[in-house]
Design an enzyme around this catalytic site. Structure first.
Site, PDB file in Angstrom:
ATOM      1  CG  ASP A  80      48.152  79.129  75.640  1.00 45.77           C
ATOM      2  OD1 ASP A  80      46.966  79.472  75.458  1.00 45.77           O
ATOM      3  OD2 ASP A  80      48.880  78.733  74.717  1.00 45.77           O
ATOM      4  CG  ASP A 122      45.830  90.947  80.887  1.00 49.94           C
ATOM      5  OD1 ASP A 122      45.670  92.035  80.301  1.00 49.94           O
ATOM      6  OD2 ASP A 122      46.937  90.418  81.031  1.00 49.94           O
ATOM      7  CG  LEU A 143      40.089  84.563  76.205  1.00 53.77           C
ATOM      8  CD1 LEU A 143      38.616  84.819  76.438  1.00 53.77           C
ATOM      9  CD2 LEU A 143      40.742  84.004  77.454  1.00 53.77           C
ATOM     10  CD  GLU A 181      46.824  78.680  71.550  1.00 54.21           C
ATOM     11  OE1 GLU A 181      47.413  77.613  71.717  1.00 54.21           O
ATOM     12  OE2 GLU A 181      47.131  79.724  72.125  1.00 54.21           O
ATOM     13  CD  GLU A 212      44.889  93.973  78.193  1.00 50.25           C
ATOM     14  OE1 GLU A 212      45.763  94.706  78.675  1.00 50.25           O
ATOM     15  OE2 GLU A 212      45.065  92.778  77.889  1.00 50.25           O
TER      16      GLU A 212
END
Length: 115
Positions: free
Chosen positions: A5, A35, A40, A42, A111
């Site tokens: 993360d 992915d 990506l 937050e 994705e």
């Protein structure tokens, strides 16, 4: 089991990731698959996710990695934040630069899905 993360709001992290792309392109890769693009960015305050009231609060205590546990939260604070497209556009620009430089197409696949 878990993916890193990274804080893509940090300019140094963003530049480091661009350098990772350049490294692998210099090594000769033809492209990248990214992915979980929608995750990506937050919430900048790193607040906890909103609990989904449709799930009992004790349901996820024993198996935190189950898909049911994932659905026990609404994910309004870790998914589809503004700025994701800009990050992808910056990465795609690097890919395109290599495609032009080497006169050989490079690809960038993300994705991306929504429910």
């Amino acid at each position: 089991q878990f993916q890193p993360d990274l804080n893509y709001r940090n300019a140094e992290v963003k530049e480091a990731m661009k350098n990772v792309l350049r490294f692998w392109l210099d090594m000769g890769v033809d492209g990248f698959r990214v992915d979980a693009v929608e995750f990506l960015l937050e919430d900048p305050k790193l607040q906890n996710e909103t609990r989904n009231s449709a799930f009992p609060s004790t349901q996820c205590v024993t198996n935190i990695t189950s898909s049911t546990c994932y659905d026990s939260q609404i994910h309004n604070l870790t998914k589809d934040f503004p700025g994701v497209h800009q990050i992808c556009q910056e990465w795609k620009k690097i890919i395109d630069e290599y495609s032009i430089r080497y006169r050989s197409p490079r690809i960038f696949i993300g994705e991306v899905y929504d429910t």
